[in-house]
Design an enzyme around this catalytic site. Sequence first.
Site, PDB file in Angstrom:
ATOM      1  N   SER A  40       0.809  -1.219   0.000  1.00 49.74           N
ATOM      2  CA  SER A  40       0.000   0.000   0.000  1.00 49.74           C
ATOM      3  C   SER A  40       0.843   1.270   0.000  1.00 49.74           C
ATOM      4  CB  SER A  40      -0.926   0.009   1.228  1.00 49.74           C
ATOM      5  OG  SER A  40      -0.174  -0.099   2.435  1.00 49.74           O
ATOM      6  N   ASN A 106       4.194  -5.271   5.495  1.00 43.54           N
ATOM      7  CA  ASN A 106       3.087  -6.028   6.086  1.00 43.54           C
ATOM      8  C   ASN A 106       3.565  -7.288   6.790  1.00 43.54           C
ATOM      9  OD1 ASN A 106       0.714  -4.416   5.374  1.00 43.54           O
ATOM     10  ND2 ASN A 106       1.293  -4.867   3.273  1.00 43.54           N
ATOM     11  N   HIS A 190      -0.055   5.623   6.326  1.00 43.38           N
ATOM     12  CA  HIS A 190       0.097   5.824   4.886  1.00 43.38           C
ATOM     13  C   HIS A 190       0.375   7.288   4.573  1.00 43.38           C
ATOM     14  CE1 HIS A 190      -2.248   2.051   5.173  1.00 43.38           C
ATOM     15  NE2 HIS A 190      -1.427   1.698   4.186  1.00 43.38           N
TER      16      HIS A 190
END
Length: 209
Positions: A40, A106, A190
């Site tokens: 992401s 992750n 993010h």
Amino acid sequence: MLIQFLSVLRRLGLLACTLALLAPGAMAKSAEVILVFGDSLSAGYGIAQQQAWPALLEQKLQQQGRPMRVVNASVSGETTAGGLTRFPAALKQHRPRWVILALGANDGLRGLPVSAMQNNLSQMIQAARQAGAKVHLVGMQMPPNYGADYTRQFAAVFPALAKQYQLSLSPFLLAPVIQTPSYFQADQLHPTAAAQPLLLNYVLQNFKP
């Protein structure tokens, strides 16, 4: 004059070829490909795709007169294990000249074994090389609440792989923004659109296509 020129090309049987070369997609198909393969943080989570740093990379290269095509195959939530399963198909489909490998965050957030992450990344590096692509590795770090041993072992994976395979390396993708909370979205994980040019400049410090 143009009609006469086209008439000559037609007689020579070159018109179709010329028009194909002038087609908008012709350069895109012939341009060398940079494959960004991440999670992401590279997929542009929470922002428009054209604002993410891989899209900015293509824009910057084109501005420099280098018409390379950047394919962003990053997937939000991806681990190195998931990436490894997708990677062969991505290599076959896009036939990249370069691969920017930006996976691992992750794995760390889920507390997955560091050795497994290193092995998965190693297999992807080898697969990219076998496909004729050069690899630029993008590293990640974990916050200290994951424990000193884990965070140290995790961070050490990326320079170790870069040394083993003699790769160019961006040690920590978030390095230029990690100390500035305003560069992060509400989840504080993010980066915002405003942070993307900084991430790009950081990657370009060591990635020289």
